[in-house]
Structure formats: C-alpha cells, structure tokens
Write a protein that holds these residues in place. Structure first.
Motif, PDB file in Angstrom:
ATOM      1  N   LYS A 222      16.204  52.604  15.327  1.00  0.00           N
ATOM      2  CA  LYS A 222      14.943  52.545  14.582  1.00  0.00           C
ATOM      3  C   LYS A 222      14.169  51.299  15.007  1.00  0.00           C
ATOM      4  CE  LYS A 222      17.065  50.424  10.474  1.00  0.00           C
ATOM      5  NZ  LYS A 222      17.404  50.613   9.056  1.00  0.00           N
ATOM      6  N   LYS A 223      12.829  51.454  14.977  1.00  0.00           N
ATOM      7  CA  LYS A 223      11.908  50.362  15.264  1.00  0.00           C
ATOM      8  C   LYS A 223      12.168  49.709  16.622  1.00  0.00           C
ATOM      9  CE  LYS A 223      11.034  49.293  10.405  1.00  0.00           C
ATOM     10  NZ  LYS A 223      11.092  48.292   9.329  1.00  0.00           N
ATOM     11  N   LEU A 224      12.400  50.540  17.641  1.00  0.00           N
ATOM     12  CA  LEU A 224      12.583  50.000  18.989  1.00  0.00           C
ATOM     13  C   LEU A 224      11.238  49.487  19.521  1.00  0.00           C
ATOM     14  CD1 LEU A 224      14.897  52.739  20.585  1.00  0.00           C
ATOM     15  CD2 LEU A 224      15.588  50.453  19.815  1.00  0.00           C
ATOM     16  N   ASP A 225      11.315  48.526  20.431  1.00  0.00           N
ATOM     17  CA  ASP A 225      10.084  48.007  21.047  1.00  0.00           C
ATOM     18  C   ASP A 225       9.368  49.130  21.787  1.00  0.00           C
ATOM     19  OD1 ASP A 225      10.602  45.520  20.116  1.00  0.00           O
ATOM     20  OD2 ASP A 225      11.167  44.634  22.049  1.00  0.00           O
ATOM     21  N   ASP A 226       8.039  49.086  21.709  1.00  0.00           N
ATOM     22  CA  ASP A 226       7.220  50.069  22.426  1.00  0.00           C
ATOM     23  C   ASP A 226       6.886  49.514  23.803  1.00  0.00           C
ATOM     24  OD1 ASP A 226       5.649  52.112  23.184  1.00  0.00           O
ATOM     25  OD2 ASP A 226       4.283  52.030  21.468  1.00  0.00           O
ATOM     26  N   LYS A 227       7.324  50.228  24.832  1.00  0.00           N
ATOM     27  CA  LYS A 227       7.139  49.749  26.203  1.00  0.00           C
ATOM     28  C   LYS A 227       6.017  50.490  26.934  1.00  0.00           C
ATOM     29  CE  LYS A 227      10.508  46.711  26.414  1.00  0.00           C
ATOM     30  NZ  LYS A 227      10.262  45.304  26.752  1.00  0.00           N
ATOM     31  N   ASP A 228       5.475  51.528  26.319  1.00  0.00           N
ATOM     32  CA  ASP A 228       4.459  52.332  26.993  1.00  0.00           C
ATOM     33  C   ASP A 228       3.073  52.056  26.395  1.00  0.00           C
ATOM     34  OD1 ASP A 228       6.450  53.411  28.511  1.00  0.00           O
ATOM     35  OD2 ASP A 228       6.683  55.197  27.270  1.00  0.00           O
ATOM     36  N   PHE A 229       2.050  52.046  27.247  1.00  0.00           N
ATOM     37  CA  PHE A 229       0.683  51.745  26.787  1.00  0.00           C
ATOM     38  C   PHE A 229       0.053  52.924  26.042  1.00  0.00           C
ATOM     39  CE2 PHE A 229       1.011  48.681  30.359  1.00  0.00           C
ATOM     40  CZ  PHE A 229       0.812  47.524  29.622  1.00  0.00           C
ATOM     41  N   PHE A 230       0.209  54.118  26.598  1.00  0.00           N
ATOM     42  CA  PHE A 230      -0.525  55.262  26.065  1.00  0.00           C
ATOM     43  C   PHE A 230       0.330  56.128  25.144  1.00  0.00           C
ATOM     44  CE2 PHE A 230      -2.431  54.240  30.213  1.00  0.00           C
ATOM     45  CZ  PHE A 230      -3.681  53.824  29.755  1.00  0.00           C
TER      46      PHE A 230
ATOM     47  N   ASN B 202       9.420  58.329  21.137  1.00  0.00           N
ATOM     48  CA  ASN B 202      10.021  58.148  19.818  1.00  0.00           C
ATOM     49  C   ASN B 202      10.658  56.763  19.727  1.00  0.00           C
ATOM     50  OD1 ASN B 202      11.482  58.366  17.400  1.00  0.00           O
ATOM     51  ND2 ASN B 202      11.860  60.565  17.732  1.00  0.00           N
ATOM     52  N   LEU B 203      10.223  55.944  18.767  1.00  0.00           N
ATOM     53  CA  LEU B 203      10.791  54.607  18.590  1.00  0.00           C
ATOM     54  C   LEU B 203      11.964  54.608  17.618  1.00  0.00           C
ATOM     55  CD1 LEU B 203       7.518  52.446  18.454  1.00  0.00           C
ATOM     56  CD2 LEU B 203       8.941  53.050  20.418  1.00  0.00           C
TER      57      LEU B 203
ATOM     58  N   SER C 143      14.725  43.688  19.063  1.00  0.00           N
ATOM     59  CA  SER C 143      13.886  44.734  19.663  1.00  0.00           C
ATOM     60  C   SER C 143      14.186  46.088  19.041  1.00  0.00           C
ATOM     61  CB  SER C 143      14.103  44.782  21.178  1.00  0.00           C
ATOM     62  OG  SER C 143      13.668  43.581  21.768  1.00  0.00           O
ATOM     63  N   GLY C 144      14.688  46.055  17.817  1.00  0.00           N
ATOM     64  CA  GLY C 144      15.031  47.272  17.099  1.00  0.00           C
ATOM     65  C   GLY C 144      16.489  47.243  16.659  1.00  0.00           C
ATOM     66  N   MET C 145      16.871  48.283  15.941  1.00  0.00           N
ATOM     67  CA  MET C 145      18.246  48.388  15.459  1.00  0.00           C
ATOM     68  C   MET C 145      18.873  49.674  16.033  1.00  0.00           C
ATOM     69  SD  MET C 145      18.473  45.701  13.502  1.00  0.00           S
ATOM     70  CE  MET C 145      20.011  45.978  12.617  1.00  0.00           C
ATOM     71  N   VAL C 146      20.149  49.565  16.433  1.00  0.00           N
ATOM     72  CA  VAL C 146      20.898  50.748  16.876  1.00  0.00           C
ATOM     73  C   VAL C 146      21.959  51.036  15.821  1.00  0.00           C
ATOM     74  CG1 VAL C 146      22.403  51.748  18.636  1.00  0.00           C
ATOM     75  CG2 VAL C 146      20.461  50.327  19.319  1.00  0.00           C
TER      76      VAL C 146
END
Length: 553
Positions: free
Chosen positions: A161-169, A199-200, A277-280
């Motif tokens: 949950k709440k992983l870092d977003d690495k994509d612009f679009f 999906n984050l 950078s998020g939780m696993v």
C-alpha cells in the motif's frame, strides 16, 4: 532350483546412488539372559551392514550397565535406498565393565534383516539368534523414523500500500522480487511476482515455494525483498526494499498480517522527512506438508508386485540351450535374473509376500488357445505365488506344459493390473501401490492398445517396469518411457504421470543384478509420491496402522 534362486539373489550388493533419504533406527532388547548368576549383562548393540558379501561395522550403541531389557539412547542414522537391498545385522554383546572392546565381550545373539523390512513395518521385533542360529528367549526391537528433510512447501501472499509513484502519466506498475541470501553473501532469486499495472496498492497472487528454495531449510536465513516499477524497456525503476526471515514470516500463520516498510536507501539519505516508499504486507503464510515415500510406506502403504513373462515363440524352444527360456541347473537365465533382482527389492514392502505371476503369448492347456494374461501357476482364481522363489518355481513348472506362440501383446496384462489398481483408487487411501514388471524379448505388437492402457494407468496407483530380454532391437520401446517426451494415447491424450521405465537387460549383462534393480526402481519412490500428493491423499496416520504387525520372513 534353490541354487538358481540363491546364485542370483546373493549377488545383490550395495551400490553408490543418490541417497533418497536418511532413516533413524532406535534399538531396544528384551529378556537378555544373565551371563552368570552374580551379575546382569552390560549390553551393547553393534550395527553391521553387508557389502559384497562381507559384514562391516557401521556404528554401535552405548553400553548400558546391568540391564536385561536395555533401551539404548544411541540412534543409528543410515542412508536409505529403495532400489537396493540393504542387509543389516544387529549384534548384541555383553561388554565387561573394565573393557569396552569386544575382546572381553560375550556374544549374546544377532538378528539379520533388510532396511526395507524395518521401514515397511516401522517397528520390527525378532528373536536374537545365538551361535548356530538357535533362538533364545531374548529379542530385539528396531524402530525406524525418517529424518525429516526440508521437502515442505510454503504458500505466501503479499500485497502493498501507498507505494511511491514512479510514472508521470500513470501510477507505478509494481512487482516484488524475493532473494535468498546465501552463505557466501551472494543472493539467489526465489520468486518474482506478476506485475500489477497502474496500482500503488497492489495485491499479488499467492505462490508456493519449497522451504529448500526459500531459505535452504534455515528459518533464520536472511531474505531480501525488492519492489520495482515495471517498464516495458526492461529498465525497471527501483521503489524500495526490506529484509526479513522465514521465522519472521511465520507469525502470519496465526492469521496476523505482517508488514514491512519498503525503504529506498538513497531517499533515506537525501530526504530529511523521508519515512518510507510504502508498506509491503504478508497476508498469507501457510506450510504445505509434502509427504515423502517413507511417509507412505511407514503409514502402511504396501507395494503390490506383479510379474508378467513373455512366452512368445521368438524366445526359442526352452529345451534348446540357445533359448532365452532355457533352464540351466546352476546359471539363471536372463528372465530369472531380472525377476529376482527386481522382486528381491519389492518383496520387503509386501506383508503377505504373495505375488501374482502371469504369462502372455503362449498356447496354454487344456485347449491350447493363445492367452495374453494366463496365470503361470495355471490357477486363474489365485495366480499368486509364495514369495519370489514361488514365482521362480511356477515359471519353471509351466515351461514344459505350454506351447510358445505369439504375438507379443502386453495391453491385456496392463489392463488386468489396472483393474486392481482402480479398485484401490476408489478407497482414496494410501494402502496399496501396484508395480507391474513385464519381461519381454521383443518389440510389442499392440503398441496402440498399450499406449492407451498406459495413459489410463497413469491416473491409477501403479507403475510399469519393462525389461527387454535378449538382443532384439528395442528402439521402438523407448517411446513408452516418457523420458524422451510425453507419451500420448492414439487419440492424443497425454499421460498424467510418467509411470513407465524401460531398460534392455543387455545393458546390465555384465553387472550385478543390483545394478539392474537400481536402474529400474530408482524412479518408483517419486512415482508413488507424485500419485498420492497429486491426489491430495495423505499417508494413513501411524496410529491407524498396526506398525508392529507380524513379520513374515
């Protein structure tokens, strides 16, 4: 006759082969007679193993002072090979208190058996024989237990949950990799999940992996987990990582969810307020017990051994010394050698030691019609013979009474054994597994029917071993052995399991019978396990099975 049987049987020895498993043997004795009226014996048991006809000491127990019914704490650990006859000898000695060697020892008795007999019964009790093979009042009990390996599997399921977003679009396309950290510091990839697009907070599919693969059986071995953002060009973006152990993961077995912070070390250094950078999250951890061959054998599963012998005319007139069926007074023919080599192994796993024996390709009395599944003892209602020696005798007695003929059809005998195996399958218990040994001198003539029969049999608790006798061209027979590819029925249906093993006897003509037995039986333990595990059939609980059932020599 017994000379023929013994000359082949006694040459079975020990060979090096990949060890199937290790077995622990525990020993206890009862009713040891006093050496003299003034003192009780100081017993010690010595374990010996036979190799090339010679006994050599493997190990010995501790000496227990002044005991007539000792239970030894020493545990013997021995390598176990299903495909070999492993002869053991347990010698009981009275060791004098001032000398631990055997020079001062009194020999109190011995018991000989095979390791197969012990593991098939799990608990073997026999009288101790004194000099001259006379039985006294004392007895020995040997109990076998498989050394638990790391054959178990674990099912794991991760989400994030709440992983870092690495994509612009769009959002990241995350996947997770799990690595095992080896003793030398290198890392081995254990599993890579599928990619969840855009999906984050992904939920990855559960997966199964063996404990050997995951952590080499070491629950405290470090595991390194890395989360990536998938890119189509293969240059995936690093999201974060964390370290754990299987010991830590096991907490999720109680239904708890365990979570780790997914850390990007670069961000940790650069960003002051960086948390993660998020939780696993580990949502599932379940150990799946993979039962071993010995689990089934020790749970009471019997190996039902059946032999089928080729009596077609191509073998030659049995009265002629050039015939493959010629009976020499002291030198067993190839049929007998193969029968004894394989039968010697299988008989230890069958408590009643009664073996059905069939013939095919002969004209049989009284009307001399061709039969492809007649009882070698001519008793169709009870084709069983007493022990391998009984099969040998029935084979020799039937030869003068039949007319060798043809063709070489083996589908009927496979179907006959399959009918018995089918009845066992419906019990949904691991009580009987069938091994059919077919001895034939030529390429079979009913290949289509045989393929159909084998595909059907692959769904049943049975294996088929075919030994090619003589010097024929057996190249077409190799297609029945699934090693070269998947065997299919004429209609195109594939075998469910590889259940056929084919070997030409000539490959072992100058080797010990044990080498032949090892070659044809080496795959059987895995075939047994594949069948029962594939059906989800567990070994019968040992409490359900009377492990100390009477031993028939």
């Amino acid at each position: 006759m017994s000379n023929i049987y013994e000359s082949a049987a006694t040459t079975l020895g020990l060979f090096n082969s990949p060890c199937l498993t290790k077995v622990e043997l525990r020993v206890a004795c009862k009713g040891i007679s006093d050496r003299d009226a003034l003192s009780k014996p100081d017993p010690c048991v010595i374990l010996k193993m036979q190799s090339h006809g010679q006994w050599f000491e493997v190990d010995r127990t501790e000496v227990i002072r002044s005991s007539i019914s000792p239970v030894f704490s020493k545990v013997f650990t021995v390598d176990y090979y299903f495909e070999e006859v492993q002869r053991l000898r347990f010698e009981l000695h009275d060791i004098s208190s001032n000398h631990n060697g055997l020079k001062e020892a009194d020999f109190l008795g011995a018991m000989e058996c095979t390791l197969g007999q012990i593991v098939s019964q799990r608990k073997l009790s026999k009288a101790l024989l004194k000099q001259g093979n006379t039985a006294g009042k004392s007895s020995i009990t040997v109990t076998a237990e498989e050394l638990s390996g790391n054959d178990d599997y674990v099912e794991l399921a991760f989400s994030a949950k709440k992983l870092d977003d690495k994509d612009f679009f769009s959002k990241s396309d995350p996947f997770l990799e799990i690595f095992r950290v080896n003793d030398d510091g290198t890392a081995s990839l254990v599993h890579r999940t599928e990619t969840i697009m855009n999906n984050l907070s992904p939920v990855w599919k559960s997966f199964k992996v063996s404990l050997n693969t995951l952590c080499s059986g070491d629950h405290e071995r470090e595991l390194k987990c890395t989360v990536w953002d998938w890119d189509s060009n293969g240059k995936h973006d690093f999201i974060g990582e964390f370290q754990t152990t299987f010991k830590e993961m096991k907490a999720a077995m109680d239904g708890k969810q365990i979570q780790w912070e997914c850390i990007n070390p670069k961000y940790q250094v650069k960003k002051k307020n960086y948390r993660n950078s998020g939780m696993v999250i580990l949502t599932l951890c379940k150990i799946i017990k993979m039962h071993s061959f010995l689990d089934y054998i020790m749970g009471g599963c019997q190996i039902q051994f059946t032999v089928a012998i080729d009596f077609t005319a191509s073998n030659g007139d049995p009265r002629n010394s050039c015939s493959l069926h010629y009976i020499h007074p002291y030198q067993p023919n190839e049929y007998l050698k193969a029968l004894i080599a394989v039968g010697e192994i299988c008989q230890d796993y069958d408590s009643d030691k009664m073996f059905p024996a069939f013939g095919f390709g002969a004209q049989i009395p009284p009307d001399f019609k061709v039969s492809h599944d007649f009882a070698v003892n001519f008793d169709e209602d009870n084709p069983e013979c007493a022990g391998i020696q009984g099969v040998v005798e029935a084979y020799q007695n039937c030869l003068p009474k039949i007319q060798l003929y043809g063709p070489t059809n083996i589908a009927p005998i496979i179907q006959k054994v399959a009918n018995s195996a089918s009845e066992e399958m419906h019990t949904k218990e691991a009580m009987e597994y069938f091994i059919l040994l077919i001895l034939t001198d030529g390429v079979i003539t009913d290949m289509a029917d045989t393929r159909e029969a084998i595909v059907h049999a692959s769904h049943l608790p049975m294996s088929v071993i075919i030994v090619g006798i003589g010097s024929a061209d057996f190249s077409d027979m190799q297609m029945l052995d699934g090693d070269d590819g998947i065997l299919r029925s004429p209609k195109g249906e594939p075998v469910l399991r590889d259940i056929v093993q084919f070997v030409p006897f000539r490959n072992f003509k100058h080797a010990s019978p044990a080498a032949l037995a090892k070659s044809v039986l080496a795959e059987v333990p895995n075939q047994v396990v594949d069948y029962y595990n594939g059906k989800g059939i567990k070994p019968k609980c040992l409490s359900d099975f009377e492990s100390s059932r009477a031993f028939s020599p």
